[in-house]
Design a protein around this motif. Structure first.
Motif, PDB file in Angstrom:
ATOM      1  N   ALA A   1    -135.423 -19.160 -35.862  1.00 18.06           N
ATOM      2  CA  ALA A   1    -134.948 -18.293 -36.941  1.00 18.06           C
ATOM      3  C   ALA A   1    -134.091 -17.152 -36.396  1.00 18.06           C
ATOM      4  O   ALA A   1    -133.046 -16.815 -36.975  1.00 18.06           O
ATOM      5  CB  ALA A   1    -136.133 -17.739 -37.724  1.00 18.06           C
ATOM      6  N   PHE A   2    -134.505 -16.558 -35.290  1.00 13.73           N
ATOM      7  CA  PHE A   2    -133.746 -15.461 -34.689  1.00 13.73           C
ATOM      8  C   PHE A   2    -132.376 -15.943 -34.228  1.00 13.73           C
ATOM      9  O   PHE A   2    -131.352 -15.316 -34.512  1.00 13.73           O
ATOM     10  CB  PHE A   2    -134.527 -14.865 -33.514  1.00 13.73           C
ATOM     11  CG  PHE A   2    -134.035 -13.524 -33.069  1.00 13.73           C
ATOM     12  CD1 PHE A   2    -134.598 -12.365 -33.571  1.00 13.73           C
ATOM     13  CD2 PHE A   2    -133.017 -13.409 -32.126  1.00 13.73           C
ATOM     14  CE1 PHE A   2    -134.155 -11.114 -33.158  1.00 13.73           C
ATOM     15  CE2 PHE A   2    -132.569 -12.162 -31.704  1.00 13.73           C
ATOM     16  CZ  PHE A   2    -133.143 -11.019 -32.230  1.00 13.73           C
TER      17      PHE A   2
ATOM     18  N   SER B   1    -134.200  -5.216 -35.641  1.00 12.81           N
ATOM     19  CA  SER B   1    -134.648  -6.593 -35.412  1.00 12.81           C
ATOM     20  C   SER B   1    -135.438  -6.713 -34.119  1.00 12.81           C
ATOM     21  O   SER B   1    -136.449  -7.415 -34.068  1.00 12.81           O
ATOM     22  CB  SER B   1    -133.473  -7.562 -35.424  1.00 12.81           C
ATOM     23  OG  SER B   1    -132.609  -7.306 -34.336  1.00 12.81           O
TER      24      SER B   1
ATOM     25  N   TRP C   1    -140.102 -18.799 -35.013  1.00  8.21           N
ATOM     26  CA  TRP C   1    -139.464 -17.486 -35.059  1.00  8.21           C
ATOM     27  C   TRP C   1    -138.285 -17.424 -34.098  1.00  8.21           C
ATOM     28  O   TRP C   1    -137.295 -16.740 -34.368  1.00  8.21           O
ATOM     29  CB  TRP C   1    -140.464 -16.361 -34.784  1.00  8.21           C
ATOM     30  CG  TRP C   1    -140.892 -16.213 -33.356  1.00  8.21           C
ATOM     31  CD1 TRP C   1    -141.978 -16.781 -32.770  1.00  8.21           C
ATOM     32  CD2 TRP C   1    -140.250 -15.444 -32.337  1.00  8.21           C
ATOM     33  NE1 TRP C   1    -142.047 -16.430 -31.447  1.00  8.21           N
ATOM     34  CE2 TRP C   1    -141.002 -15.595 -31.146  1.00  8.21           C
ATOM     35  CE3 TRP C   1    -139.119 -14.644 -32.292  1.00  8.21           C
ATOM     36  CZ2 TRP C   1    -140.657 -14.985 -29.948  1.00  8.21           C
ATOM     37  CZ3 TRP C   1    -138.777 -14.024 -31.102  1.00  8.21           C
ATOM     38  CH2 TRP C   1    -139.540 -14.199 -29.948  1.00  8.21           C
ATOM     39  N   ARG C   2    -138.357 -18.156 -32.987  1.00  4.17           N
ATOM     40  CA  ARG C   2    -137.249 -18.175 -32.044  1.00  4.17           C
ATOM     41  C   ARG C   2    -136.024 -18.856 -32.656  1.00  4.17           C
ATOM     42  O   ARG C   2    -134.908 -18.365 -32.536  1.00  4.17           O
ATOM     43  CB  ARG C   2    -137.657 -18.883 -30.748  1.00  4.17           C
ATOM     44  CG  ARG C   2    -138.735 -18.140 -29.986  1.00  4.17           C
ATOM     45  CD  ARG C   2    -139.264 -18.981 -28.816  1.00  4.17           C
ATOM     46  NE  ARG C   2    -140.445 -18.429 -28.235  1.00  4.17           N
ATOM     47  CZ  ARG C   2    -140.462 -17.533 -27.252  1.00  4.17           C
ATOM     48  NH1 ARG C   2    -139.334 -17.100 -26.738  1.00  4.17           N
ATOM     49  NH2 ARG C   2    -141.597 -17.073 -26.785  1.00  4.17           N
TER      50      ARG C   2
ATOM     51  N   VAL D   1    -139.386  -7.852 -33.871  1.00  7.35           N
ATOM     52  CA  VAL D   1    -139.851  -8.957 -33.028  1.00  7.35           C
ATOM     53  C   VAL D   1    -140.995  -8.471 -32.140  1.00  7.35           C
ATOM     54  O   VAL D   1    -142.007  -9.152 -31.977  1.00  7.35           O
ATOM     55  CB  VAL D   1    -138.697  -9.540 -32.182  1.00  7.35           C
ATOM     56  CG1 VAL D   1    -139.209 -10.479 -31.110  1.00  7.35           C
ATOM     57  CG2 VAL D   1    -137.712 -10.276 -33.073  1.00  7.35           C
TER      58      VAL D   1
ATOM     59  N   ASN E   1    -144.446 -10.010 -33.323  1.00  9.91           N
ATOM     60  CA  ASN E   1    -144.765 -11.145 -32.450  1.00  9.91           C
ATOM     61  C   ASN E   1    -145.264 -10.735 -31.072  1.00  9.91           C
ATOM     62  O   ASN E   1    -145.695 -11.580 -30.299  1.00  9.91           O
ATOM     63  CB  ASN E   1    -143.534 -12.042 -32.266  1.00  9.91           C
ATOM     64  CG  ASN E   1    -143.126 -12.722 -33.539  1.00  9.91           C
ATOM     65  OD1 ASN E   1    -143.956 -13.107 -34.336  1.00  9.91           O
ATOM     66  ND2 ASN E   1    -141.827 -12.855 -33.740  1.00  9.91           N
TER      67      ASN E   1
ATOM     68  N   ASP F   1    -144.759 -21.353 -30.689  1.00 11.86           N
ATOM     69  CA  ASP F   1    -144.073 -20.251 -31.364  1.00 11.86           C
ATOM     70  C   ASP F   1    -142.568 -20.492 -31.469  1.00 11.86           C
ATOM     71  O   ASP F   1    -141.770 -19.583 -31.338  1.00 11.86           O
ATOM     72  CB  ASP F   1    -144.362 -18.932 -30.662  1.00 11.86           C
ATOM     73  CG  ASP F   1    -143.944 -18.929 -29.195  1.00 11.86           C
ATOM     74  OD1 ASP F   1    -143.603 -20.000 -28.664  1.00 11.86           O
ATOM     75  OD2 ASP F   1    -143.956 -17.847 -28.581  1.00 11.86           O
TER      76      ASP F   1
END
Length: 134
Positions: free
Chosen positions: A46-47, A12, A43-44, A16, A20, A40
Motif C-alpha cells: 500500500a505504501f 506518513s 501495508w508495504r 508508519v 506498525n 506484513d
C-alpha cells in the motif's frame, strides 16, 4: 506546495512508525517484498503503490507536474541506479529511512549515514560534471 509535500511525507512516516512500529524506508520496503513468508506485506504494498499513484492523483486535482528531463545516457543512468541500490544495502538503508525517519528519531547511525550520503552525492556531482565533463 513543497511545504504540503514535506508535511505529508512527515505525517506518513510518523504514521508508519506509530501504527506498525516500522521505519518508512523505501529500499527496505521494496527489498522485503522480494522475501517469502512475509506476514506484513499489505501495508508495504500500500505504501509503495501510494508513492507511485500520488503524482497522478495530484495531476487529476489540477496540479502541474514538472517535465522529466534526462540529460544522461541510459547506460549511465542504469549504472547509477545499480550503484545507488548497492549503497542502500551497504548503508543498511536509504535516504528515506535514514534522513527522513532516522534523524527525526535522533539516531546517531542515521545522522552519520545521511552525512555520508550527502557528501558522496556532492563529490559525485563534482567529479562527473567538473572532472569528467559528463
Amino acid at each position: 506546495m513543497s511545504l504540503i509535500g514535506g508535511l505529508l511525507i512527515g505525517a506518513s512516516t510518523a504514521l508508519v512508525l506509530v501504527l506498525n512500529g516500522r521505519i518508512a524506508g523505501v529500499s527496505g520496503m521494496l527489498g522485503s517484498l522480494l522475501e517469502r513468508d512475509r506476514s506484513d506485506t499489505a501495508w508495504r504494498v500500500a505504501f509503495i503503490v501510494g508513492l507511485l499513484i500520488a503524482p497522478l492523483v495530484y495531476r487529476n486535482f489540477g496540479g502541474t507536474l514538472p517535465p522529466v528531463v534526462l540529460d544522461a545516457p541510459l547506460g549511465l543512468l542504469m549504472v547509477a541506479g545499480l550503484l545507488v541500490g548497492f549503497g542502500t544495502r551497504l548503508g543498511a538503508g536509504c535516504t528515506s529511512g535514514h534522513a527522513v525517519c532516522g534523524i527525526g528519531r535522533g539516531s546517531p547511525r542515521s545522522i552519520a549515514a545521511t552525512l555520508i550520503f550527502t557528501a558522496t552525492a556532492m563529490i559525485t556531482v563534482f567529479v562527473t560534471r567538473h572532472v569528467l565533463g559528463v
